[in-house]
Design a protein around this motif. Sequence first.
Motif, mmCIF file in Angstrom:
data_model
loop_
_atom_site.group_PDB
_atom_site.id
_atom_site.type_symbol
_atom_site.label_atom_id
_atom_site.label_comp_id
_atom_site.label_asym_id
_atom_site.label_seq_id
_atom_site.Cartn_x
_atom_site.Cartn_y
_atom_site.Cartn_z
ATOM 1 N N LYS A 4 0.815 -1.204 0.000
ATOM 2 C CA LYS A 4 0.000 0.000 0.000
ATOM 3 C C LYS A 4 0.856 1.265 0.000
ATOM 4 N N LEU A 5 2.110 1.139 0.358
ATOM 5 C CA LEU A 5 2.993 2.299 0.412
ATOM 6 C C LEU A 5 3.567 2.656 -0.955
ATOM 7 N N LEU A 6 3.409 1.774 -1.922
ATOM 8 C CA LEU A 6 4.001 1.980 -3.228
ATOM 9 C C LEU A 6 2.925 2.157 -4.298
ATOM 10 N N PRO A 7 3.217 2.958 -5.335
ATOM 11 C CA PRO A 7 2.277 3.066 -6.452
ATOM 12 C C PRO A 7 2.038 1.693 -7.062
ATOM 13 N N ARG A 8 0.811 1.451 -7.542
ATOM 14 C CA ARG A 8 0.475 0.121 -8.034
ATOM 15 C C ARG A 8 0.606 -0.012 -9.551
ATOM 16 N N GLU A 9 0.538 1.080 -10.279
ATOM 17 C CA GLU A 9 0.626 0.979 -11.728
ATOM 18 C C GLU A 9 1.667 1.928 -12.318
ATOM 19 N N GLY A 10 1.731 3.119 -11.767
ATOM 20 C CA GLY A 10 2.650 4.090 -12.337
ATOM 21 C C GLY A 10 2.131 4.614 -13.666
ATOM 22 N N ASN A 11 2.878 5.519 -14.264
ATOM 23 C CA ASN A 11 2.466 6.069 -15.561
ATOM 24 C C ASN A 11 3.453 5.654 -16.638
ATOM 25 N N PHE A 12 3.779 4.366 -16.672
ATOM 26 C CA PHE A 12 4.781 3.863 -17.604
ATOM 27 C C PHE A 12 4.402 4.105 -19.057
ATOM 28 N N PHE A 13 3.136 3.858 -19.399
ATOM 29 C CA PHE A 13 2.736 4.020 -20.791
ATOM 30 C C PHE A 13 2.837 5.478 -21.229
ATOM 31 N N GLU A 14 2.478 6.393 -20.335
ATOM 32 C CA GLU A 14 2.611 7.819 -20.659
ATOM 33 C C GLU A 14 4.083 8.186 -20.883
ATOM 34 N N LEU A 15 4.949 7.624 -20.050
ATOM 35 C CA LEU A 15 6.380 7.897 -20.196
ATOM 36 C C LEU A 15 6.941 7.272 -21.467
ATOM 37 N N PHE A 16 6.489 6.074 -21.810
ATOM 38 C CA PHE A 16 6.899 5.462 -23.077
ATOM 39 C C PHE A 16 6.505 6.365 -24.250
ATOM 40 N N ASN A 17 5.263 6.864 -24.201
ATOM 41 C CA ASN A 17 4.779 7.730 -25.279
ATOM 42 C C ASN A 17 5.603 9.006 -25.369
ATOM 43 N N ALA A 18 5.922 9.577 -24.209
ATOM 44 C CA ALA A 18 6.720 10.811 -24.191
ATOM 45 C C ALA A 18 8.112 10.555 -24.764
ATOM 46 N N HIS A 19 8.678 9.409 -24.426
ATOM 47 C CA HIS A 19 10.006 9.071 -24.951
ATOM 48 C C HIS A 19 9.944 8.844 -26.456
ATOM 49 N N GLY A 20 8.899 8.149 -26.909
ATOM 50 C CA GLY A 20 8.732 7.929 -28.341
ATOM 51 C C GLY A 20 8.655 9.237 -29.112
ATOM 52 N N HIS A 69 11.460 1.150 -9.550
ATOM 53 C CA HIS A 69 11.862 0.736 -8.203
ATOM 54 C C HIS A 69 10.818 1.087 -7.150
ATOM 55 N N LYS A 70 9.921 2.008 -7.477
ATOM 56 C CA LYS A 70 8.936 2.454 -6.497
ATOM 57 C C LYS A 70 7.561 1.818 -6.678
ATOM 58 N N THR A 71 7.344 1.191 -7.820
ATOM 59 C CA THR A 71 6.015 0.678 -8.150
ATOM 60 C C THR A 71 5.879 -0.783 -7.737
ATOM 61 N N PHE A 72 4.820 -1.058 -7.012
ATOM 62 C CA PHE A 72 4.598 -2.402 -6.484
ATOM 63 C C PHE A 72 4.105 -3.356 -7.567
ATOM 64 N N ILE A 73 3.103 -2.926 -8.325
ATOM 65 C CA ILE A 73 2.548 -3.745 -9.406
ATOM 66 C C ILE A 73 2.695 -2.970 -10.710
ATOM 67 N N THR A 74 3.385 -3.549 -11.677
ATOM 68 C CA THR A 74 3.607 -2.884 -12.957
ATOM 69 C C THR A 74 2.651 -3.444 -14.017
ATOM 70 N N PRO A 75 2.307 -2.628 -15.027
ATOM 71 C CA PRO A 75 1.332 -3.078 -16.032
ATOM 72 C C PRO A 75 1.855 -4.188 -16.928
ATOM 73 N N ILE A 76 3.168 -4.239 -17.130
ATOM 74 C CA ILE A 76 3.820 -5.346 -17.833
ATOM 75 C C ILE A 76 5.046 -5.752 -17.016
ATOM 76 N N ASP A 77 5.678 -6.822 -17.418
ATOM 77 C CA ASP A 77 6.807 -7.361 -16.663
ATOM 78 C C ASP A 77 7.902 -6.307 -16.453
ATOM 79 N N ARG A 78 8.503 -6.309 -15.271
ATOM 80 C CA ARG A 78 9.542 -5.324 -14.941
ATOM 81 C C ARG A 78 10.722 -5.375 -15.903
ATOM 82 N N ASP A 79 11.158 -6.572 -16.218
ATOM 83 C CA ASP A 79 12.285 -6.711 -17.140
ATOM 84 C C ASP A 79 11.929 -6.159 -18.518
#
Length: 214
Positions: A4-20, A69-79
Amino acid sequence: MFGKLLPREGNFFELFNAHGAKIVEGARAFQSLVQNYDDTSLRARYGQQVDEAEHAADKITTEVNRLLHKTFITPIDRDQIHSLINSMDDIVDLVQDATETMALYDVRRVTDEVLQLSDLSLKCCERVQHAVSLLARLSEPTAHEAAIKTCEEIDRLESDADRVLRSAMSKLFREEADVRELIKLKAIYELLESISDRCEDVANLIEGIVLEHS
């Protein structure tokens, strides 16, 4: 409690889009640079734009790795997240490398092959951006199919870049009498072709993610 102390999803997809978007921004600036190479002021301006895109992309990569490192549950595999963002960063790094190499080697002229390879690089980067944008929608069959199709397009563009490179090298060693120019152009050709190679690496990662979530 720890979860509960860690974000569960994060904004990975938004960051991927920004990087793209930064990848495409850098590739477009490089294409403009070589198209306007004889104008030194424009060359400097577009070179600065490449640098700015690369620096912005680096910050996004750092943020993704920090969030990982801060997200508990990621939308896809960490690796997969780690490999994808770092492979994407390799693309924009190479665009910057090509820009810097042209300046460091004091390249005096741009050949048709440099223009062709820069055009293919941009097309590959645009398709990487599109494929990445579909990751957040993989639950939709249309997005799944579109991602696979886009990855196949990247593979074809990489093959086109390979052919241009082989032809460019053959022409260079047959026709270029100045050894210094030969060395310079050979390095530029290889750097530009490697951009499409890195785009293909990203496409392979995306295909794996798509197939895993199909």
